[in-house]
Design a protein around this motif. Structure first.
Motif, PDB file in Angstrom:
ATOM      1  N   TYR A   1     -92.514  46.058  34.879  1.00  0.00           N
ATOM      2  CA  TYR A   1     -92.304  44.645  34.549  1.00  0.00           C
ATOM      3  C   TYR A   1     -91.876  44.507  33.081  1.00  0.00           C
ATOM      4  O   TYR A   1     -90.953  43.754  32.775  1.00  0.00           O
ATOM      5  CB  TYR A   1     -93.569  43.819  34.807  1.00  0.00           C
ATOM      6  N   ILE A   2     -92.549  45.225  32.195  1.00  0.00           N
ATOM      7  CA  ILE A   2     -92.188  45.170  30.774  1.00  0.00           C
ATOM      8  C   ILE A   2     -90.723  45.544  30.601  1.00  0.00           C
ATOM      9  O   ILE A   2     -89.970  44.864  29.912  1.00  0.00           O
ATOM     10  CB  ILE A   2     -93.110  46.091  29.942  1.00  0.00           C
ATOM     11  N   TRP A   3     -90.301  46.634  31.268  1.00  0.00           N
ATOM     12  CA  TRP A   3     -88.915  47.085  31.110  1.00  0.00           C
ATOM     13  C   TRP A   3     -87.934  46.067  31.685  1.00  0.00           C
ATOM     14  O   TRP A   3     -86.826  45.909  31.170  1.00  0.00           O
ATOM     15  CB  TRP A   3     -88.704  48.459  31.716  1.00  0.00           C
TER      16      TRP A   3
ATOM     17  N   ARG B   1     -85.382  54.384  30.102  1.00  0.00           N
ATOM     18  CA  ARG B   1     -85.976  53.420  31.030  1.00  0.00           C
ATOM     19  C   ARG B   1     -87.496  53.583  31.126  1.00  0.00           C
ATOM     20  O   ARG B   1     -88.001  54.650  31.407  1.00  0.00           O
ATOM     21  CB  ARG B   1     -85.351  53.568  32.410  1.00  0.00           C
ATOM     22  N   GLU B   2     -88.194  52.467  30.884  1.00  0.00           N
ATOM     23  CA  GLU B   2     -89.649  52.336  30.987  1.00  0.00           C
ATOM     24  C   GLU B   2     -90.426  53.210  30.013  1.00  0.00           C
ATOM     25  O   GLU B   2     -91.649  53.267  30.074  1.00  0.00           O
ATOM     26  CB  GLU B   2     -90.137  52.587  32.422  1.00  0.00           C
ATOM     27  N   GLU B   3     -89.729  53.890  29.092  1.00  0.00           N
ATOM     28  CA  GLU B   3     -90.430  54.731  28.119  1.00  0.00           C
ATOM     29  C   GLU B   3     -90.322  54.234  26.680  1.00  0.00           C
ATOM     30  O   GLU B   3     -91.311  54.184  25.974  1.00  0.00           O
ATOM     31  CB  GLU B   3     -89.938  56.179  28.214  1.00  0.00           C
ATOM     32  N   TYR B   4     -89.102  53.869  26.239  1.00  0.00           N
ATOM     33  CA  TYR B   4     -88.949  53.399  24.858  1.00  0.00           C
ATOM     34  C   TYR B   4     -87.591  52.745  24.665  1.00  0.00           C
ATOM     35  O   TYR B   4     -86.679  52.918  25.463  1.00  0.00           O
ATOM     36  CB  TYR B   4     -89.104  54.541  23.849  1.00  0.00           C
ATOM     37  N   PHE B   5     -87.487  51.988  23.595  1.00  0.00           N
ATOM     38  CA  PHE B   5     -86.176  51.612  23.061  1.00  0.00           C
ATOM     39  C   PHE B   5     -86.266  51.611  21.549  1.00  0.00           C
ATOM     40  O   PHE B   5     -87.333  51.431  20.966  1.00  0.00           O
ATOM     41  CB  PHE B   5     -85.655  50.281  23.629  1.00  0.00           C
ATOM     42  N   GLU B   6     -85.132  51.880  20.913  1.00  0.00           N
ATOM     43  CA  GLU B   6     -85.028  51.913  19.458  1.00  0.00           C
ATOM     44  C   GLU B   6     -83.931  50.948  19.040  1.00  0.00           C
ATOM     45  O   GLU B   6     -82.960  50.750  19.780  1.00  0.00           O
ATOM     46  CB  GLU B   6     -84.662  53.320  18.973  1.00  0.00           C
TER      47      GLU B   6
ATOM     48  N   TYR C   1     -96.499  53.414  27.492  1.00  0.00           N
ATOM     49  CA  TYR C   1     -97.248  54.475  28.154  1.00  0.00           C
ATOM     50  C   TYR C   1     -98.152  53.873  29.229  1.00  0.00           C
ATOM     51  O   TYR C   1     -98.696  52.783  29.032  1.00  0.00           O
ATOM     52  CB  TYR C   1     -98.148  55.216  27.148  1.00  0.00           C
ATOM     53  N   ASP C   2     -98.332  54.610  30.318  1.00  0.00           N
ATOM     54  CA  ASP C   2     -99.298  54.174  31.323  1.00  0.00           C
ATOM     55  C   ASP C   2    -100.689  54.195  30.715  1.00  0.00           C
ATOM     56  O   ASP C   2    -101.036  55.105  29.956  1.00  0.00           O
ATOM     57  CB  ASP C   2     -99.266  55.093  32.546  1.00  0.00           C
ATOM     58  N   ALA C   3    -101.472  53.188  31.031  1.00  0.00           N
ATOM     59  CA  ALA C   3    -102.869  53.104  30.600  1.00  0.00           C
ATOM     60  C   ALA C   3    -103.697  52.717  31.819  1.00  0.00           C
ATOM     61  O   ALA C   3    -103.159  52.212  32.803  1.00  0.00           O
ATOM     62  CB  ALA C   3    -103.034  52.073  29.484  1.00  0.00           C
ATOM     63  N   ASP C   4    -104.996  52.944  31.758  1.00  0.00           N
ATOM     64  CA  ASP C   4    -105.872  52.625  32.892  1.00  0.00           C
ATOM     65  C   ASP C   4    -105.715  51.184  33.354  1.00  0.00           C
ATOM     66  O   ASP C   4    -105.701  50.908  34.540  1.00  0.00           O
ATOM     67  CB  ASP C   4    -107.339  52.879  32.538  1.00  0.00           C
ATOM     68  N   ASP C   5    -105.587  50.284  32.413  1.00  0.00           N
ATOM     69  CA  ASP C   5    -105.526  48.860  32.747  1.00  0.00           C
ATOM     70  C   ASP C   5    -104.133  48.264  32.611  1.00  0.00           C
ATOM     71  O   ASP C   5    -103.995  47.052  32.489  1.00  0.00           O
ATOM     72  CB  ASP C   5    -106.499  48.073  31.863  1.00  0.00           C
ATOM     73  N   GLY C   6    -103.096  49.079  32.605  1.00  0.00           N
ATOM     74  CA  GLY C   6    -101.743  48.537  32.471  1.00  0.00           C
ATOM     75  C   GLY C   6    -100.858  49.442  31.656  1.00  0.00           C
ATOM     76  O   GLY C   6    -100.599  50.580  32.019  1.00  0.00           O
ATOM     77  N   THR C   7    -100.430  48.948  30.493  1.00  0.00           N
ATOM     78  CA  THR C   7     -99.482  49.669  29.646  1.00  0.00           C
ATOM     79  C   THR C   7     -99.950  49.642  28.199  1.00  0.00           C
ATOM     80  O   THR C   7    -100.366  48.606  27.695  1.00  0.00           O
ATOM     81  CB  THR C   7     -98.081  49.035  29.736  1.00  0.00           C
ATOM     82  N   ARG C   8     -99.863  50.803  27.567  1.00  0.00           N
ATOM     83  CA  ARG C   8    -100.120  50.891  26.121  1.00  0.00           C
ATOM     84  C   ARG C   8     -98.761  50.798  25.438  1.00  0.00           C
ATOM     85  O   ARG C   8     -97.845  51.542  25.742  1.00  0.00           O
ATOM     86  CB  ARG C   8    -100.811  52.202  25.756  1.00  0.00           C
TER      87      ARG C   8
END
Length: 143
Positions: A16-18, A69-74, A93-100
């Motif tokens: 979703y963030i991406w 994709r879904e990892e980073y942008f600069e 980054y994947d986190a237990d409760d969503g995204t870090r």
């Protein structure tokens, strides 16, 4: 030289963030809007895209310099801020409760007086973006 680093965990999936930040023209914050002025290479996740961030009467011109994709942008700021240069990076980054989210920026202000101002403006924009991502996902789920 100055730098900013903000790290948050939000209950929002990376996909979703991406879908928001990876488009490079959707603003998750109601405080500003984005407009693409030059499209980048679609085969390279939009690298080369140039956009304008509008906030009140201010316009900040940016260029996307890297993305995965879904990892980073600069990105880098081309103009509109009192900096000689600014390079930012947002990592997801994947986190237990969503995204870090780890969002960093390195810059050199035009002078010492502007160093603190740039740090405050950039930090506020990053925090509004993260909060906007979280709120837009909550709104989506509630509909």
């Amino acid at each position: 030289m100055g730098n900013v680093r903000i790290e948050r965990i939000i209950s929002v999936p990376r996909s979703y963030i991406w879908s928001i930040v990876g488009s490079f023209d959707k603003s998750p914050s109601k405080s500003y809007r984005l407009e693409i002025s030059k499209h980048g290479d679609p085969d390279k996740e939009g690298i080369g895209t140039e956009r304008i961030l509008y906030s009140g009467n201010a316009k900040v011109y940016e260029r996307i310099t890297g993305a995965k994709r879904e990892e980073y942008f600069e990105y880098e700021i081309l103009s509109g801020m009192p900096v000689k240069y600014y390079k930012g990076r947002a990592e997801f980054y994947d986190a237990d409760d969503g995204t870090r989210i780890v969002w960093t920026g390195d810059y050199k202000a035009v002078n010492l007086l502007y160093d603190l101002l740039v740090r405050i403006l950039v930090s506020n924009a990053i925090l509004k973006t993260i909060k906007g991502l979280e709120q837009s996902y909550i709104d989506l789920k509630s509909n």
